[in-house]
Design a protein around this motif. Structure first.
Motif, PDB file in Angstrom:
ATOM      1  N   LYS A 103     -54.997-170.862   6.254  1.00 45.70           N
ATOM      2  CA  LYS A 103     -54.182-170.911   5.036  1.00 45.70           C
ATOM      3  C   LYS A 103     -53.056-171.926   5.190  1.00 45.70           C
ATOM      4  O   LYS A 103     -52.788-172.719   4.290  1.00 45.70           O
TER       5      LYS A 103
ATOM      6  N   ASN B 149     -52.550-175.304   3.013  1.00 46.57           N
ATOM      7  CA  ASN B 149     -51.294-175.544   2.295  1.00 46.57           C
ATOM      8  C   ASN B 149     -50.668-176.876   2.700  1.00 46.57           C
ATOM      9  O   ASN B 149     -50.137-177.604   1.868  1.00 46.57           O
TER      10      ASN B 149
ATOM     11  N   ASP C 230     -54.574-166.810   8.841  1.00 42.81           N
ATOM     12  CA  ASP C 230     -53.271-167.420   8.535  1.00 42.81           C
ATOM     13  C   ASP C 230     -53.218-168.895   8.922  1.00 42.81           C
ATOM     14  O   ASP C 230     -52.631-169.710   8.201  1.00 42.81           O
TER      15      ASP C 230
END
Length: 96
Positions: A8, A12, A5
């Motif tokens: 990610k 992003n 996570d």
């Protein structure tokens, strides 16, 4: 192997920052269509096909067999060309 996570979120954030700086890059991201893994894995298959076709041509010449020569020629020219055409069509952005 997937990414966690934190990675990610970091990716992003980087993407958001880059798209703010460059609107053209944002358009490129929106139009990007990744190649499916089934299509991407055709590379080794094409190389195997080329090698087999070359062997068939050489064997055809050695055995004076026109059928083997033609088969080898088709395997080394037509089939890879058709596969490349299909891959190229998938890489092109959709027509509007």
């Amino acid at each position: 192997m997937g990414i966690d996570d934190y990675e990610k979120k970091t990716l992003n954030d980087i993407e958001r920052q880059l798209t703010r700086e460059s609107p053209r890059l944002e358009q490129s991201f929106a139009e990007f269509r990744p190649i499916p893994s089934a299509v991407a894995s055709t590379g080794p298959s094409v190389l195997t096909l080329l090698a087999t076709g070359l062997l068939a041509m050489v064997a055809g010449v050695e055995l004076s067999s026109p059928v083997m020569i033609i088969t080898g020629t088709l395997m080394t020219t037509v089939v890879p060309a058709v596969l490349e055409w299909i891959l190229d069509r998938r890489r092109q952005p959709p027509h509007r």
